[in-house]
Design a protein around this motif. Structure first.
Motif, PDB file in Angstrom:
ATOM      1  N   LYS A   5      22.898  47.179  44.911  1.00 52.75           N
ATOM      2  CA  LYS A   5      23.819  46.074  45.168  1.00 52.75           C
ATOM      3  C   LYS A   5      25.158  46.662  45.596  1.00 52.75           C
ATOM      4  CE  LYS A   5      25.930  42.045  43.144  1.00 52.75           C
ATOM      5  NZ  LYS A   5      26.173  41.248  41.969  1.00 52.75           N
ATOM      6  N   ARG A   6      25.707  46.150  46.670  1.00 53.56           N
ATOM      7  CA  ARG A   6      26.997  46.614  47.151  1.00 53.56           C
ATOM      8  C   ARG A   6      28.090  46.117  46.208  1.00 53.56           C
ATOM      9  NH1 ARG A   6      28.809  45.129  53.079  1.00 53.56           N
ATOM     10  NH2 ARG A   6      28.662  47.283  53.645  1.00 53.56           N
ATOM     11  N   ARG A   7      28.909  47.043  45.713  1.00 50.18           N
ATOM     12  CA  ARG A   7      30.008  46.673  44.832  1.00 50.18           C
ATOM     13  C   ARG A   7      31.138  46.069  45.645  1.00 50.18           C
ATOM     14  NH1 ARG A   7      32.010  48.050  39.974  1.00 50.18           N
ATOM     15  NH2 ARG A   7      33.967  48.590  40.935  1.00 50.18           N
ATOM     16  N   THR A   8      31.766  45.050  45.076  1.00 49.69           N
ATOM     17  CA  THR A   8      32.925  44.475  45.721  1.00 49.69           C
ATOM     18  C   THR A   8      34.130  45.337  45.409  1.00 49.69           C
ATOM     19  OG1 THR A   8      33.231  43.058  43.816  1.00 49.69           O
ATOM     20  CG2 THR A   8      32.058  42.111  45.679  1.00 49.69           C
ATOM     21  N   GLU A  14      43.299  43.440  38.263  1.00 51.91           N
ATOM     22  CA  GLU A  14      43.664  42.633  39.422  1.00 51.91           C
ATOM     23  C   GLU A  14      43.011  41.265  39.251  1.00 51.91           C
ATOM     24  OE1 GLU A  14      44.173  45.725  43.082  1.00 51.91           O
ATOM     25  OE2 GLU A  14      42.163  45.006  42.669  1.00 51.91           O
ATOM     26  N   TRP A  15      43.731  40.243  39.626  1.00 50.79           N
ATOM     27  CA  TRP A  15      43.238  38.871  39.478  1.00 50.79           C
ATOM     28  C   TRP A  15      42.993  38.255  40.839  1.00 50.79           C
ATOM     29  CZ3 TRP A  15      42.021  37.049  34.766  1.00 50.79           C
ATOM     30  CH2 TRP A  15      42.479  37.783  33.678  1.00 50.79           C
ATOM     31  N   PHE A  16      41.950  37.453  40.934  1.00 51.82           N
ATOM     32  CA  PHE A  16      41.553  36.803  42.177  1.00 51.82           C
ATOM     33  C   PHE A  16      41.287  35.330  41.913  1.00 51.82           C
ATOM     34  CE2 PHE A  16      40.484  41.208  42.526  1.00 51.82           C
ATOM     35  CZ  PHE A  16      40.810  41.538  43.831  1.00 51.82           C
ATOM     36  N   GLU A  26      38.959  38.078  36.861  1.00 55.92           N
ATOM     37  CA  GLU A  26      39.587  39.403  36.789  1.00 55.92           C
ATOM     38  C   GLU A  26      38.659  40.392  37.458  1.00 55.92           C
ATOM     39  OE1 GLU A  26      41.580  42.590  33.716  1.00 55.92           O
ATOM     40  OE2 GLU A  26      40.348  40.986  32.913  1.00 55.92           O
ATOM     41  N   GLY A  27      39.205  41.156  38.387  1.00 61.14           N
ATOM     42  CA  GLY A  27      38.349  42.017  39.178  1.00 61.14           C
ATOM     43  C   GLY A  27      37.475  41.118  40.027  1.00 61.14           C
ATOM     44  N   PRO A  28      37.148  41.510  41.209  1.00 57.63           N
ATOM     45  CA  PRO A  28      36.387  40.613  42.073  1.00 57.63           C
ATOM     46  C   PRO A  28      34.934  40.482  41.632  1.00 57.63           C
ATOM     47  CG  PRO A  28      36.689  42.714  43.146  1.00 57.63           C
ATOM     48  CD  PRO A  28      37.462  42.776  41.855  1.00 57.63           C
ATOM     49  N   ASP A  29      34.534  39.256  41.371  1.00 56.64           N
ATOM     50  CA  ASP A  29      33.123  38.979  41.087  1.00 56.64           C
ATOM     51  C   ASP A  29      32.435  38.447  42.335  1.00 56.64           C
ATOM     52  OD1 ASP A  29      33.224  39.738  38.434  1.00 56.64           O
ATOM     53  OD2 ASP A  29      33.742  37.734  37.746  1.00 56.64           O
ATOM     54  N   CYS A  30      33.195  37.795  43.196  1.00 55.43           N
ATOM     55  CA  CYS A  30      32.654  37.153  44.398  1.00 55.43           C
ATOM     56  C   CYS A  30      33.025  37.954  45.643  1.00 55.43           C
ATOM     57  CB  CYS A  30      33.187  35.732  44.503  1.00 55.43           C
ATOM     58  SG  CYS A  30      32.634  34.685  43.138  1.00 55.43           S
ATOM     59  N   ASP A  34      35.182  34.867  50.007  1.00 59.23           N
ATOM     60  CA  ASP A  34      35.284  33.692  49.142  1.00 59.23           C
ATOM     61  C   ASP A  34      36.436  33.758  48.157  1.00 59.23           C
ATOM     62  OD1 ASP A  34      33.011  32.557  50.264  1.00 59.23           O
ATOM     63  OD2 ASP A  34      31.678  33.563  48.847  1.00 59.23           O
ATOM     64  N   ARG A  35      37.343  34.731  48.319  1.00 56.08           N
ATOM     65  CA  ARG A  35      38.394  34.854  47.314  1.00 56.08           C
ATOM     66  C   ARG A  35      39.764  35.101  47.932  1.00 56.08           C
ATOM     67  NH1 ARG A  35      35.792  40.237  46.526  1.00 56.08           N
ATOM     68  NH2 ARG A  35      37.342  41.706  47.286  1.00 56.08           N
TER      69      ARG A  35
END
Length: 75
Positions: A5-8, A14-16, A26-30, A34-35
């Motif tokens: 899986k490619r990590r974002t 960091e907040w998104f 917190e930290g990119p999940d998407c 989309d953010r």
């Protein structure tokens, strides 16, 4: 199906704001498409859509970005 899986991109702390799920993370999940962010704090990320509306209104009313003769800096 991919093996890995490619990590974002992003760092913890960091907040998104996720545009798809309408939530702060917190930290990119998407995915990046989309953010909005990164933001320095959860509060800044919470206000992401409000900040975008304010900036858009400023840009739409900025005479430097219109083609009218009165808005031209060289006129």
């Amino acid at each position: 199906m991919p093996l890995f899986k490619r990590r974002t991109a992003g760092k913890p702390g960091e907040w998104f704001y996720c545009l798809e799920h309408k939530k702060v993370e917190e930290g990119p999940d998407c995915p990046g498409k989309d953010r909005m962010g990164p933001y320095a704090s959860r509060e800044e990320a919470t206000r992401a859509m409000e900040t975008a509306r304010e900036r858009n209104a400023e840009w739409e009313n900025d005479p430097r970005w219109h083609d009218s003769p009165s808005g031209r800096p060289d006129a």
